[in-house]
Design a protein around this motif. Sequence first.
Motif, PDB file in Angstrom:
ATOM      1  N   GLY A  12      -6.528 -14.136   4.161  1.00 22.03           N
ATOM      2  CA  GLY A  12      -7.605 -13.831   4.964  1.00 22.03           C
ATOM      3  C   GLY A  12      -7.412 -12.462   5.561  1.00 22.03           C
ATOM      4  N   TRP A  13      -6.213 -11.989   5.730  1.00 14.45           N
ATOM      5  CA  TRP A  13      -5.868 -10.494   6.096  1.00 14.45           C
ATOM      6  C   TRP A  13      -6.265  -9.483   4.961  1.00 14.45           C
ATOM      7  CZ3 TRP A  13      -5.144  -7.317   9.783  1.00 14.45           C
ATOM      8  CH2 TRP A  13      -4.494  -6.100   9.486  1.00 14.45           C
ATOM      9  N   LEU A  14      -6.052 -10.185   3.726  1.00 12.23           N
ATOM     10  CA  LEU A  14      -6.390  -9.033   2.783  1.00 12.23           C
ATOM     11  C   LEU A  14      -7.763  -9.267   2.159  1.00 12.23           C
ATOM     12  CD1 LEU A  14      -3.123 -10.095   0.316  1.00 12.23           C
ATOM     13  CD2 LEU A  14      -3.496  -7.991   1.847  1.00 12.23           C
ATOM     14  N   GLY A  65       2.191  15.109   0.360  1.00  8.94           N
ATOM     15  CA  GLY A  65       2.142  15.378  -1.300  1.00  8.94           C
ATOM     16  C   GLY A  65       2.839  13.916  -1.842  1.00  8.94           C
ATOM     17  N   GLU A  66       3.467  13.424  -1.374  1.00  9.24           N
ATOM     18  CA  GLU A  66       4.324  12.362  -1.914  1.00  9.24           C
ATOM     19  C   GLU A  66       3.716  10.840  -1.536  1.00  9.24           C
ATOM     20  OE1 GLU A  66       8.921  10.860  -2.731  1.00  9.24           O
ATOM     21  OE2 GLU A  66       8.651  12.742  -1.459  1.00  9.24           O
ATOM     22  N   LEU A  67       3.391   9.982  -2.651  1.00  7.28           N
ATOM     23  CA  LEU A  67       2.891   8.685  -2.196  1.00  7.28           C
ATOM     24  C   LEU A  67       4.370   7.906  -1.871  1.00  7.28           C
ATOM     25  CD1 LEU A  67       0.187   8.020  -4.819  1.00  7.28           C
ATOM     26  CD2 LEU A  67       0.022   8.388  -2.386  1.00  7.28           C
ATOM     27  N   LEU A  68       4.321   7.270  -0.784  1.00  6.28           N
ATOM     28  CA  LEU A  68       5.253   6.416  -0.317  1.00  6.28           C
ATOM     29  C   LEU A  68       4.963   5.146   0.007  1.00  6.28           C
ATOM     30  CD1 LEU A  68       7.541   9.069   1.747  1.00  6.28           C
ATOM     31  CD2 LEU A  68       7.906   8.342  -0.611  1.00  6.28           C
ATOM     32  N   PRO A  69       5.627   3.871  -0.226  1.00  9.70           N
ATOM     33  CA  PRO A  69       5.349   2.707   0.114  1.00  9.70           C
ATOM     34  C   PRO A  69       5.181   2.567   1.533  1.00  9.70           C
ATOM     35  CG  PRO A  69       7.157   2.423  -1.506  1.00  9.70           C
ATOM     36  CD  PRO A  69       7.021   4.057  -1.090  1.00  9.70           C
ATOM     37  N   SER A  70       4.249   1.818   2.153  1.00 10.51           N
ATOM     38  CA  SER A  70       4.092   1.827   3.450  1.00 10.51           C
ATOM     39  C   SER A  70       3.506   0.304   3.771  1.00 10.51           C
ATOM     40  CB  SER A  70       2.981   3.004   4.004  1.00 10.51           C
ATOM     41  OG  SER A  70       1.679   2.615   3.377  1.00 10.51           O
ATOM     42  N   PHE A  71       3.726   0.165   5.148  1.00 11.35           N
ATOM     43  CA  PHE A  71       3.194  -1.089   5.805  1.00 11.35           C
ATOM     44  C   PHE A  71       2.777  -0.936   7.173  1.00 11.35           C
ATOM     45  CE2 PHE A  71       7.722  -0.710   6.535  1.00 11.35           C
ATOM     46  CZ  PHE A  71       7.827  -1.343   7.725  1.00 11.35           C
ATOM     47  N   ALA A  72       2.508  -1.998   7.663  1.00  8.85           N
ATOM     48  CA  ALA A  72       1.944  -1.793   9.128  1.00  8.85           C
ATOM     49  C   ALA A  72       2.531  -3.379   9.978  1.00  8.85           C
ATOM     50  CB  ALA A  72       0.359  -1.863   9.445  1.00  8.85           C
ATOM     51  N   ILE A  73       2.871  -3.134  11.071  1.00  7.68           N
ATOM     52  CA  ILE A  73       3.413  -4.253  11.935  1.00  7.68           C
ATOM     53  C   ILE A  73       2.172  -4.350  13.167  1.00  7.68           C
ATOM     54  CG2 ILE A  73       5.068  -5.329  13.363  1.00  7.68           C
ATOM     55  CD1 ILE A  73       7.003  -3.922  11.732  1.00  7.68           C
ATOM     56  N   LEU A  74       1.499  -5.394  12.989  1.00  8.16           N
ATOM     57  CA  LEU A  74       0.580  -5.582  14.361  1.00  8.16           C
ATOM     58  C   LEU A  74       1.206  -6.180  15.440  1.00  8.16           C
ATOM     59  CD1 LEU A  74      -2.448  -6.752  12.001  1.00  8.16           C
ATOM     60  CD2 LEU A  74      -1.921  -4.570  12.707  1.00  8.16           C
ATOM     61  N   THR A  75       0.995  -5.692  16.517  1.00  5.17           N
ATOM     62  CA  THR A  75       1.622  -6.472  17.865  1.00  5.17           C
ATOM     63  C   THR A  75       0.444  -6.823  18.627  1.00  5.17           C
ATOM     64  OG1 THR A  75       1.900  -4.294  18.963  1.00  5.17           O
ATOM     65  CG2 THR A  75       3.829  -4.867  17.709  1.00  5.17           C
ATOM     66  N   ASP A  76       0.744  -7.795  19.476  1.00  5.08           N
ATOM     67  CA  ASP A  76      -0.232  -8.247  20.541  1.00  5.08           C
ATOM     68  C   ASP A  76       0.389  -8.487  21.819  1.00  5.08           C
ATOM     69  OD1 ASP A  76      -2.688  -9.114  21.525  1.00  5.08           O
ATOM     70  OD2 ASP A  76      -2.703 -10.932  20.063  1.00  5.08           O
ATOM     71  N   GLU A  77      -0.132  -9.192  22.837  1.00  2.00           N
ATOM     72  CA  GLU A  77       0.573  -9.713  23.916  1.00  2.00           C
ATOM     73  C   GLU A  77       1.319 -10.984  23.561  1.00  2.00           C
ATOM     74  OE1 GLU A  77      -2.547 -10.712  26.788  1.00  2.00           O
ATOM     75  OE2 GLU A  77      -3.288  -8.669  26.852  1.00  2.00           O
ATOM     76  N   ASP A 108       0.733  -1.248   0.025  1.00  2.00           N
ATOM     77  CA  ASP A 108       0.071  -0.021  -0.248  1.00  2.00           C
ATOM     78  C   ASP A 108       0.745   1.415   0.061  1.00  2.00           C
ATOM     79  OD1 ASP A 108      -2.597   1.475  -0.039  1.00  2.00           O
ATOM     80  OD2 ASP A 108      -2.609   1.407   2.296  1.00  2.00           O
ATOM     81  N   TYR A 109       0.373   2.481  -0.243  1.00  2.00           N
ATOM     82  CA  TYR A 109       1.105   3.778  -0.330  1.00  2.00           C
ATOM     83  C   TYR A 109       0.358   4.824   0.505  1.00  2.00           C
ATOM     84  CZ  TYR A 109       3.714   1.961  -4.331  1.00  2.00           C
ATOM     85  OH  TYR A 109       4.607   1.118  -4.840  1.00  2.00           O
ATOM     86  N   SER A 110       1.193   5.397   1.087  1.00  2.74           N
ATOM     87  CA  SER A 110       0.781   6.579   2.116  1.00  2.74           C
ATOM     88  C   SER A 110       1.106   7.833   1.440  1.00  2.74           C
ATOM     89  CB  SER A 110       1.353   6.408   3.402  1.00  2.74           C
ATOM     90  OG  SER A 110       0.962   5.242   4.177  1.00  2.74           O
ATOM     91  N   ASP A 111       0.275   8.968   1.697  1.00  3.45           N
ATOM     92  CA  ASP A 111       0.657  10.276   1.153  1.00  3.45           C
ATOM     93  C   ASP A 111       1.388  11.001   2.364  1.00  3.45           C
ATOM     94  OD1 ASP A 111       0.365  13.047   0.664  1.00  3.45           O
ATOM     95  OD2 ASP A 111      -1.426  12.893  -0.219  1.00  3.45           O
ATOM     96  N   VAL A 112       2.445  11.359   2.073  1.00  2.00           N
ATOM     97  CA  VAL A 112       3.347  12.124   3.077  1.00  2.00           C
ATOM     98  C   VAL A 112       3.688  13.126   2.221  1.00  2.00           C
ATOM     99  CG1 VAL A 112       5.537  11.910   4.306  1.00  2.00           C
ATOM    100  CG2 VAL A 112       4.319   9.615   4.031  1.00  2.00           C
TER     101      VAL A 112
END
Length: 83
Positions: free
Chosen positions: A40-42, A7-19, A1-5
């Motif tokens: 399933g996540w997608l 005005g510039e689109l940059l590749p982005s990701f997320a790291i989910l954490t849990d106990e 996915d890309y995030s707008d930073v």
Amino acid sequence: DYSDVKGELLPSFAILTDEPNELVAPYHDRMPVVLGDVEGWLDLDTTLDDLRPLGPEQFAVRAVNPAVNKVSEKNIEAIERAA
């Protein structure tokens, strides 16, 4: 996915954490969520209750060089097993 930073689109990701599970708990108070079924996540119809993270039996604990905790460490060999 890309995030707008700014005005510039940059590749982005997320790291989910849990106990942490019982394997990680002695070392840290949280851990990344590792999914065996990425599809399933997608799937937009999937809820968090539908996702099943991999269990501790899928992992092993091993000592590594303490340099892996340094942001300034750029040497890939630092992740090798500790002596």
